[in-house]
Design an enzyme around this catalytic site. Sequence first.
Site, PDB file in Angstrom:
ATOM      1  N   GLU A 293       0.846  -2.181   8.963  1.00 49.81           N
ATOM      2  CA  GLU A 293       1.815  -1.507   8.095  1.00 49.81           C
ATOM      3  C   GLU A 293       2.579  -0.374   8.763  1.00 49.81           C
ATOM      4  OE1 GLU A 293      -1.518  -1.435   8.003  1.00 49.81           O
ATOM      5  OE2 GLU A 293      -2.314   0.461   7.266  1.00 49.81           O
ATOM      6  N   HIS A 317       1.081  -7.229   1.052  1.00 50.02           N
ATOM      7  CA  HIS A 317       0.013  -6.311   1.466  1.00 50.02           C
ATOM      8  C   HIS A 317       0.577  -5.180   2.338  1.00 50.02           C
ATOM      9  CE1 HIS A 317      -4.190  -5.306   2.649  1.00 50.02           C
ATOM     10  NE2 HIS A 317      -3.567  -4.889   3.755  1.00 50.02           N
ATOM     11  N   GLU A 318       1.285  -5.539   3.380  1.00 54.16           N
ATOM     12  CA  GLU A 318       1.777  -4.495   4.296  1.00 54.16           C
ATOM     13  C   GLU A 318       2.801  -3.596   3.596  1.00 54.16           C
ATOM     14  OE1 GLU A 318      -0.171  -4.277   6.579  1.00 54.16           O
ATOM     15  OE2 GLU A 318      -0.929  -6.332   6.722  1.00 54.16           O
ATOM     16  N   HIS A 321       1.134  -0.948   1.517  1.00 50.58           N
ATOM     17  CA  HIS A 321       0.687   0.220   2.287  1.00 50.58           C
ATOM     18  C   HIS A 321       1.748   1.330   2.317  1.00 50.58           C
ATOM     19  CE1 HIS A 321      -3.230  -0.696   3.946  1.00 50.58           C
ATOM     20  NE2 HIS A 321      -2.850  -1.836   4.497  1.00 50.58           N
ATOM     21  N   GLU A 340      -7.292   0.359   2.237  1.00 52.25           N
ATOM     22  CA  GLU A 340      -7.278  -1.108   2.126  1.00 52.25           C
ATOM     23  C   GLU A 340      -7.657  -1.636   0.741  1.00 52.25           C
ATOM     24  OE1 GLU A 340      -5.743  -2.758   4.238  1.00 52.25           O
ATOM     25  OE2 GLU A 340      -5.746  -1.442   5.995  1.00 52.25           O
ATOM     26  N   ASP A 395     -13.275   0.516  14.145  1.00 56.88           N
ATOM     27  CA  ASP A 395     -12.867  -0.876  13.908  1.00 56.88           C
ATOM     28  C   ASP A 395     -14.016  -1.693  13.304  1.00 56.88           C
ATOM     29  OD1 ASP A 395     -10.353  -0.303  14.820  1.00 56.88           O
ATOM     30  OD2 ASP A 395     -10.590  -1.250  16.783  1.00 56.88           O
ATOM     31  N   TYR A 403     -11.682  -3.959   1.601  1.00 56.88           N
ATOM     32  CA  TYR A 403     -10.531  -4.606   0.967  1.00 56.88           C
ATOM     33  C   TYR A 403     -10.909  -5.136  -0.414  1.00 56.88           C
ATOM     34  CZ  TYR A 403      -8.256  -4.848   5.611  1.00 56.88           C
ATOM     35  OH  TYR A 403      -7.681  -4.548   6.819  1.00 56.88           O
TER      36      TYR A 403
END
Length: 625
Positions: A293, A317-318, A321, A340, A395, A403
């Site tokens: 995003e 989705h992006e 953001h 998320e 990460d 999510y």
Amino acid sequence: MVPSLDGSPGPGWASASLPLAMNASAPVSRPLDVHSHANPDEVRVLHVELDLDMRFDRKVLEGSATLHFERVCPEASALRLDTRALEIRSAATAAGDGPWSTARFEVGPADPILGSALSVALPPGAARARVSYATRPGASGLQWLEPAQTAGKRHPFLFSQSQAIHARSWVPIQDTPSVRLTFAATIRTPPELLAVMGAAGNSTGSRGGTYRFHMPQRIPAYLMAIAAGDIGFAPLGPRSGVYAEPSVVAAAAAEFADTEKMMEAAERLYGPYRWDRYDILVLPPSFPFGGMENPRLTFATPTVLAGDKSLVSLIAHELAHSWSGNLVTNATWSDFWLNEGFTTYIERRIVEEVYGPETAGMEAVLGRQDLEDELVRLEDRDEILHIDLSGRDPDEGATRLPYEKGALFLRSLEELFGRARFDQFLRGYFDHFAFQSITTADFVSYLREHLFAGDSGKSASVALEEWIERPGIPAAAPRPTSEALHRVAAAAQEWAIGRTGPGLEGFPAWTTQERLQFLRQLPSPLAPQRLAELDEAFGLTSSRNAEIASQWLLMSLRGDYAAAAARLEEFLVAIGRRKFIKPLYEELVKTGGGRARALAIYKKARPGYHPIGVDTVDRIVGWQA
Ligand code: BES
Ligand code: ZN
């Protein structure tokens, strides 16, 4: 003395003329963000000016970063930045508009997760620091592609991926989402390439090798993004468009034709889009994610170009953001679910507005399935929304859990308080925290004050602590349903017990989501001859839809279906999206023969993978360089 990654003398003052008081005392309090070496509580970076040359010949960026900062704590004597494997050449500081004078600096030991702190000595009045540096060819946040790895095959390509803590591998910066900054950039490329950034200033045509950008809104470092290559553009709407390699632009523009509608839907729900333009950059297939995003310029995988818009929830989705994540940002990676979970919830609201409740419902059902699959694999500590990632690479927190569990939690609040009330709450939340970075605790207080206050009955029934601080999914969590997917699941069961039954002949007309549901609901493993039956009927091995293809290849591996072997190799060599390649390599290495096959394929694929993909697959196959 620990040598630094660049082979320079390592820790120790680069010019040892004056004694320096920095780092003299131990930290007084636990830092807010355990994934940063920076000292924003003492000296806070507000603005960065980048001046960088893209050296495709050596696969490095080189130039300088000029940081403007605020002296939060006037007696602090150093600016501490995050770096990873940067070659720091020199540093200078200046007061206000004053002249530059050379500054002493120290590069700390390289932590395998965090990289090295770069401390720049600050004289009393200094308000700016300039760091001259170069990146390394293996920078974790950059991928330098050879012409052969692009669609056009004639020009090289470069792109960044800064989230979670990779910005520090290409910019010396306070790389914590709790610090927000504006930036300006001057970027030089070979004259035939176009450079773009997640910023204002992207040009839609003219090239020439020097590009200027600026980002007027304050953003965290993980949203800094850059790319360059043989890149063309097509408009999508008055404030949106798509960048891609020239041979991909038309397909991308057709796929993403509904972008403006998505923006309008999101604005109706959550207030104005505050980033002026929304463009999309379609990257070469080695991009390790589905999408990123980056503000004003979402980076996207070409694997969503299915030809029928069936995978465009990724754009929803992006785009979402732009509210949850970019406008209101997780202050630390422990609060990643605020980014998320909210975004996944909003993504489905946008899909519902633009494509209808059936499509949104199917995606919610598939999302809950993803969550259940993930829960089987995850340790308890990774099932907590407000996750503790200290000592770990952030990460590792990027599983399906933040999510889908996050989205279910918001959906449960929506169901309890009613959609109108909840929409109003979320809209107020985005206005209240606009352009701020917040923690889970900040969200919880706002929730109590603005949604819970005045309805103590309903509020009492919310298992807040269980949702946010405990593993697993509360028993009362919503269970999304979809009639269409229910029918398809029934068809899968019929077929599995040998009755083709009514319904399977519907396959050719099914949507991507229905096809995925069908494949997922079949028994596992399926015998090779049963896989062959499906393949002959529906041409699954030759499907160009990456979601269908990856699901099918996984089933083919489990069922030892040899006819898909060549397609598997082609897929793994061409595509670097981690979501697809990770489960396929994991399945491959489950058997001895499979591991040899995995290594043979990986040997061909590895040179084309992004550093993040390489890191993931190296661990799975036990790669020894
Ligand atoms: N911000 C994420 C990508 C990300 C997360 C990169 C954590 C690095 C660390 C992005 O918005 C995202 O969630 N992408 C998804 C696609 C989406 C449709 C679920 C992806 O790439 O799979
Ligand atoms: Zn996301």
